[in-house]
Write a protein that holds these residues in place. Structure first.
Motif, PDB file in Angstrom:
ATOM      1  N   GLN A 229       0.814  -1.217   0.000  1.00 20.91           N
ATOM      2  CA  GLN A 229       0.000   0.000   0.000  1.00 20.91           C
ATOM      3  C   GLN A 229       0.849   1.268   0.000  1.00 20.91           C
ATOM      4  N   ALA A 230       2.050   1.160  -0.523  1.00 23.68           N
ATOM      5  CA  ALA A 230       2.912   2.336  -0.690  1.00 23.68           C
ATOM      6  C   ALA A 230       2.936   2.685  -2.170  1.00 23.68           C
ATOM      7  N   LYS A 231       3.523   3.819  -2.490  1.00 26.59           N
ATOM      8  CA  LYS A 231       3.634   4.212  -3.893  1.00 26.59           C
ATOM      9  C   LYS A 231       4.946   4.935  -4.129  1.00 26.59           C
ATOM     10  N   VAL A 232       5.369   4.904  -5.385  1.00 26.05           N
ATOM     11  CA  VAL A 232       6.544   5.657  -5.811  1.00 26.05           C
ATOM     12  C   VAL A 232       6.009   6.926  -6.452  1.00 26.05           C
TER      13      VAL A 232
ATOM     14  N   PRO B  80       1.689   2.717  -7.910  1.00 24.20           N
ATOM     15  CA  PRO B  80       1.527   1.845  -6.736  1.00 24.20           C
ATOM     16  C   PRO B  80       2.596   0.754  -6.699  1.00 24.20           C
ATOM     17  N   ILE B  81       3.064   0.461  -5.502  1.00 21.85           N
ATOM     18  CA  ILE B  81       4.029  -0.624  -5.300  1.00 21.85           C
ATOM     19  C   ILE B  81       3.237  -1.911  -5.099  1.00 21.85           C
ATOM     20  N   VAL B  82       3.560  -2.921  -5.904  1.00 24.30           N
ATOM     21  CA  VAL B  82       2.881  -4.214  -5.805  1.00 24.30           C
ATOM     22  C   VAL B  82       3.310  -4.910  -4.517  1.00 24.30           C
ATOM     23  N   MET B  83       4.619  -4.989  -4.316  1.00 23.50           N
ATOM     24  CA  MET B  83       5.172  -5.535  -3.079  1.00 23.50           C
ATOM     25  C   MET B  83       6.605  -5.052  -2.926  1.00 23.50           C
ATOM     26  N   GLY B  84       7.092  -5.083  -1.710  1.00 24.91           N
ATOM     27  CA  GLY B  84       8.459  -4.657  -1.443  1.00 24.91           C
ATOM     28  C   GLY B  84       8.682  -4.540   0.047  1.00 24.91           C
ATOM     29  N   GLU B  85       9.924  -4.203   0.395  1.00 27.24           N
ATOM     30  CA  GLU B  85      10.223  -4.032   1.812  1.00 27.24           C
ATOM     31  C   GLU B  85      11.500  -3.227   2.006  1.00 27.24           C
ATOM     32  N   ILE B  86      11.560  -2.603   3.151  1.00 29.23           N
ATOM     33  CA  ILE B  86      12.784  -1.939   3.586  1.00 29.23           C
ATOM     34  C   ILE B  86      13.532  -3.006   4.369  1.00 29.23           C
TER      35      ILE B  86
ATOM     36  N   GLY C 297      16.302  -1.157   0.383  1.00 29.67           N
ATOM     37  CA  GLY C 297      15.433  -2.306   0.204  1.00 29.67           C
ATOM     38  C   GLY C 297      15.105  -2.497  -1.262  1.00 29.67           C
ATOM     39  N   HIS C 298      13.937  -3.025  -1.517  1.00 29.54           N
ATOM     40  CA  HIS C 298      13.512  -3.292  -2.889  1.00 29.54           C
ATOM     41  C   HIS C 298      11.998  -3.161  -2.981  1.00 29.54           C
ATOM     42  N   PHE C 299      11.522  -2.932  -4.197  1.00 29.09           N
ATOM     43  CA  PHE C 299      10.087  -2.915  -4.437  1.00 29.09           C
ATOM     44  C   PHE C 299       9.811  -3.378  -5.857  1.00 29.09           C
ATOM     45  N   GLU C 300       8.575  -3.794  -6.048  1.00 30.86           N
ATOM     46  CA  GLU C 300       8.140  -4.300  -7.335  1.00 30.86           C
ATOM     47  C   GLU C 300       6.966  -3.442  -7.814  1.00 30.86           C
ATOM     48  N   VAL C 301       6.994  -3.041  -9.074  1.00 32.37           N
ATOM     49  CA  VAL C 301       5.903  -2.268  -9.671  1.00 32.37           C
ATOM     50  C   VAL C 301       5.500  -2.917 -10.991  1.00 32.37           C
ATOM     51  N   MET C 302       4.341  -2.583 -11.445  1.00 31.68           N
ATOM     52  CA  MET C 302       3.855  -3.124 -12.714  1.00 31.68           C
ATOM     53  C   MET C 302       4.655  -2.493 -13.864  1.00 31.68           C
TER      54      MET C 302
ATOM     55  N   SER D 149      12.447  11.842 -13.582  1.00 37.72           N
ATOM     56  CA  SER D 149      11.931  12.731 -12.540  1.00 37.72           C
ATOM     57  C   SER D 149      13.098  13.393 -11.834  1.00 37.72           C
ATOM     58  N   SER D 150      12.907  14.647 -11.460  1.00 38.08           N
ATOM     59  CA  SER D 150      13.977  15.339 -10.740  1.00 38.08           C
ATOM     60  C   SER D 150      14.142  14.769  -9.341  1.00 38.08           C
ATOM     61  N   GLU D 151      13.047  14.359  -8.717  1.00 39.54           N
ATOM     62  CA  GLU D 151      13.085  13.735  -7.399  1.00 39.54           C
ATOM     63  C   GLU D 151      12.058  12.616  -7.369  1.00 39.54           C
ATOM     64  N   MET D 152      12.371  11.578  -6.606  1.00 35.30           N
ATOM     65  CA  MET D 152      11.436  10.467  -6.441  1.00 35.30           C
ATOM     66  C   MET D 152      11.347  10.105  -4.966  1.00 35.30           C
ATOM     67  N   PHE D 153      10.154   9.728  -4.550  1.00 34.43           N
ATOM     68  CA  PHE D 153       9.898   9.361  -3.162  1.00 34.43           C
ATOM     69  C   PHE D 153       9.149   8.038  -3.107  1.00 34.43           C
ATOM     70  N   ILE D 154       9.355   7.294  -2.029  1.00 33.81           N
ATOM     71  CA  ILE D 154       8.500   6.171  -1.688  1.00 33.81           C
ATOM     72  C   ILE D 154       7.641   6.697  -0.551  1.00 33.81           C
ATOM     73  N   VAL D 155       6.331   6.670  -0.752  1.00 31.81           N
ATOM     74  CA  VAL D 155       5.416   7.219   0.240  1.00 31.81           C
ATOM     75  C   VAL D 155       4.558   6.092   0.808  1.00 31.81           C
ATOM     76  N   LYS D 156       4.627   5.955   2.119  1.00 33.45           N
ATOM     77  CA  LYS D 156       3.787   4.987   2.819  1.00 33.45           C
ATOM     78  C   LYS D 156       3.206   5.691   4.035  1.00 33.45           C
TER      79      LYS D 156
END
Length: 143
Positions: A5-8, A16-22, A65-70, A80-87
């Motif tokens: 339930q996090a997103k990039v 949306p992040i399909v799955m991942g973890e810190i 960590g890692h994450f998986e997206v579609m 993108s100039s900046e990217m965030f993982i938001v949870k």
């Protein structure tokens, strides 16, 4: 910490992040902000200017960590100039992002329509957020 339930988030786009973890969290070891960059530091991306005042204060933490997206969501993303993982109310500023080449054994568990990324990110959590992050990592790894 699981990234369900996090997103990039990047320049006006969220995926949306399909799955991942810190998998790792540690306090930032930079002692002071500095503009002189020599050796290996020259090759590194410049540290975000808005976080410079917090360098050396102990308030910054580094997560990896890692994450998986579609795959379809990544196509046409652009740069993108900046990217965030938001949870929830936590925003991890991505400082390093690289595509992960899945092994055949690992690939059996992942859908072929997804792509996996490894990341490093900087976060400035408040005390409650830090406690939550640390407790989730401890329970995840059995510290």
């Amino acid at each position: 910490m699981r990234l369900s339930q996090a997103k990039v988030v990047g320049d006006a786009k969220a995926i949306p992040i399909v799955m991942g973890e810190i998998t790792r969290l540690f306090q930032d070891r930079r002692e002071t902000a500095g503009s002189i960059r020599v050796g290996d530091a020259v090759r590194r991306r410049k540290f975000p200017a808005d976080l410079e005042p917090d360098v050396g204060t102990g308030r910054l933490w580094v997560a990896s960590g890692h994450f998986e997206v579609m795959t379809r969501d990544v196509q046409g993303w652009g740069k993108s100039s900046e990217m965030f993982i938001v949870k929830g109310d936590l925003a991890f500023r991505i400082t390093k992002l690289s595509a992960s080449a899945p092994s055949t054994k690992k690939r059996e568990h992942f859908a072929p329509e997804t792509v996996t990324w490894e990341f490093s990110a900087v976060v400035k959590p408040n005390a409650a957020q830090l406690e939550l992050l640390q407790s989730e990592l401890e329970s995840q790894s059995g510290w």
